[in-house]
Write an enzyme that holds these catalytic residues in place. Structure first.
Site, PDB file in Angstrom:
ATOM      1  CB  ALA A 214       5.117  13.628 -17.487  1.00  0.00           C
TER       2      ALA A 214
ATOM      3  CB  CYS B  44       0.658   3.855  -0.591  1.00  0.00           C
ATOM      4  SG  CYS B  44       1.420   3.097   0.837  1.00  0.00           S
TER       5      CYS B  44
END
Ligand code: UDX
Length: 438
Positions: free
Chosen positions: A254, A262
């Site tokens: 996280a 991408c």
């Protein structure tokens, strides 16, 4: 006779692919429209930072297996032509810009020898391969087209190309598959899983994989939001759910979320394509994945505001990290730089450090200040942000650098620093998805 290979587009994907294919013993020619790039590559220099690539490139050039040219006619002797050009997001829409792919096909089509194979590697909207194949067959019916998506990660590009965890080939006939099997024989011998698919499935594998990865990251960042609201710790939660092998612990870090060339553009192009296909509902959730991702950046800015009592004017913020991820000098859609620019716009003076990405970052964000020295970056800072988890930042001794800053507070935007160590050294420590301990 060994296969001769051409690679059209020598950016990240193409330069790596060209060098790796040459290292398997094939004769490779890399072609690009950018003379500056070709000039560097021909000298064995890589125009971006990628561990191991420069050594490989230089040794393949000196072995005589790899060369570069801006002249498309250099591809005419090749048996397999790889299209490795970029498909960036269009300026005014979510969709991918297909100009470079179309131009590459149009350049190769009239030059390719009968019986040869054009292989697309670029990430494209589903349906592109079939459309290009039709276009090709009109110009040169003796040449075929296949699709072979690439899954390489920046920072591990050589390793991922030489030892991929699977090879996916989209083909319309056995001859095309056989040619690709000849090229990838060493991988097949090593047991790399080989998946033969039709053209649309091969194209979809790539965007589906990236959508899944983006979803995993946004999932854990959504859990971070909940942990913040409930007083939990997302790093402990991620570790605990990750032990379930069906979930797995990778891509559950996280923090300020995904960026790069991408994931962000691929999920957006996928949504745009689903809309065109009348299947937009199926990918509605990706809109939420994108929002959670961008919200993570906003949440760090909220932490900054809170720490500085809402007034950023005249404050010096030291930012550790500019690249979109460590071991890369790529700053495309970098969460670290997006946050830095927003904080600067709110009135703070932002100084950014990065071990590799400063040159690229300066080009995109000339208004930010950059410094090559960690100590000088931290000097007199009112607040420190850790935004790209380079190893050198984990090696910082918090007690040594405490004396440099004006105010020893650090926000760990990547949940990668040793919180106990920083707190023990007298720092106020803040992080996304973790309750404050001091
Ligand atoms: C990605 C895919 O992984 C690769 O297979 C594909 O070919 C190209 O896109 P890359 O862009 O190199 O590769 O980066 P990746 O390692 O996937 O990381 C993407 C972003 O996600 C980075 O900004 C990274 O910091 C972030 N990330 C990754 C997280 O925020 N948390 C994680 O747990 C993992």
């Amino acid at each position: 006779m060994t296969l001769r290979v051409s690679v059209i587009g020598t950016g990240y994907l193409g330069a790596t692919h060209a060098a790796c294919i040459a290292s398997l013993g094939f004769q490779v020619i890399g072609v690009d429209v950018d003379p500056a790039k070709i000039e560097l590559l021909a000298k064995g220099k890589v125009p971006f930072y990628e561990p191991d690539l420069e050594d490989l490139l230089a040794s393949e050039i000196s072995a005589g297996r790899l060369s570069f040219s801006t002249d498309f006619s250099a591809i005419k002797d090749a048996d397999i032509h790889f299209i490795c050009v970029g498909t960036p997001q269009q300026a005014n829409s979510l969709a991918a810009d297909m100009r470079f792919v179309n131009a590459a096909l149009d350049a190769i089509a009239p030059l390719a020898k009968p019986g040869t194979l054009i292989v697309g590697k670029s990430t494209v909207p589903v349906g592109t391969a079939a459309r290009l194949r039709e276009r090709l067959l009109k110009v040169n019916p003796a040449v075929d087209l296949a699709w072979n998506p690439e899954f390489l990660r920046e920072g591990f590009a050589v390793e991922d190309t030489l030892r991929p965890n699977r090879l996916v080939v989209g083909v319309t006939n056995d001859a095309a598959e056989s040619k690709l099997k000849e090229l990838y024989k060493s991988n097949l011998d090593a047991g790399t899983p080989w998946i033969r698919a039709d053209l649309p499935t091969a194209e979809l594998v790539k965007v589906a994989a990236n959508s899944f990865l983006a979803t995993k990251i946004s999932f854990i960042n959504a859990m971070a939001e909940i942990c913040e609201a409930a007083g939990g710790d997302v790093t402990v939660l991620a570790k605990a759910i990750g032990y379930d092998p069906r979930i797995g612990n990778r891509f559950l870090q996280a923090g300020i979320g995904f960026g790069g060339g991408c994931l962000p553009k691929d999920i957006r192009a996928f949504m745009a394509r689903a809309g065109e296909l009348g299947a937009e509902q199926a990918l509605e959730f990706l809109r939420e994945i994108d929002s959670i991702n961008l919200r993570a950046r906003a949440r760090v800015i909220e932490l900054v505001r809170k720490d500085l009592s809402e007034d950023l004017r005249g404050k010096k913020i030291a930012v550790l990290g500019a690249a979109f991820k460590p071991d890369s000098d790529d700053v495309r859609d970098s969460p670290a730089l997006d946050i830095s620019a927003q904080i600067q716009a709110a009135g703070a003076t932002v100084v950014v450090h990065d071990p590799k990405a400063i040159a690229n970052a300066e080009k995109r964000f000339p208004a930010l200040s950059f410094n090559q020295s960690i100590d000088a970056t931290l000097d007199g800072a009112d607040l420190v942000l850790h935004l790209t988890e380079w190893k050198i930042y984990r090696e910082i001794d918090p007690s040594k650098v405490k004396g440099l800053v004006k105010n020893p507070t650090i926000i760990d935007g990547r949940n990668a620093l040793d919180r106990d160590k920083w707190i023990a050294a007298g720092w106020k420590f803040r992080a996304l998805g973790r309750a404050d301990l001091n």
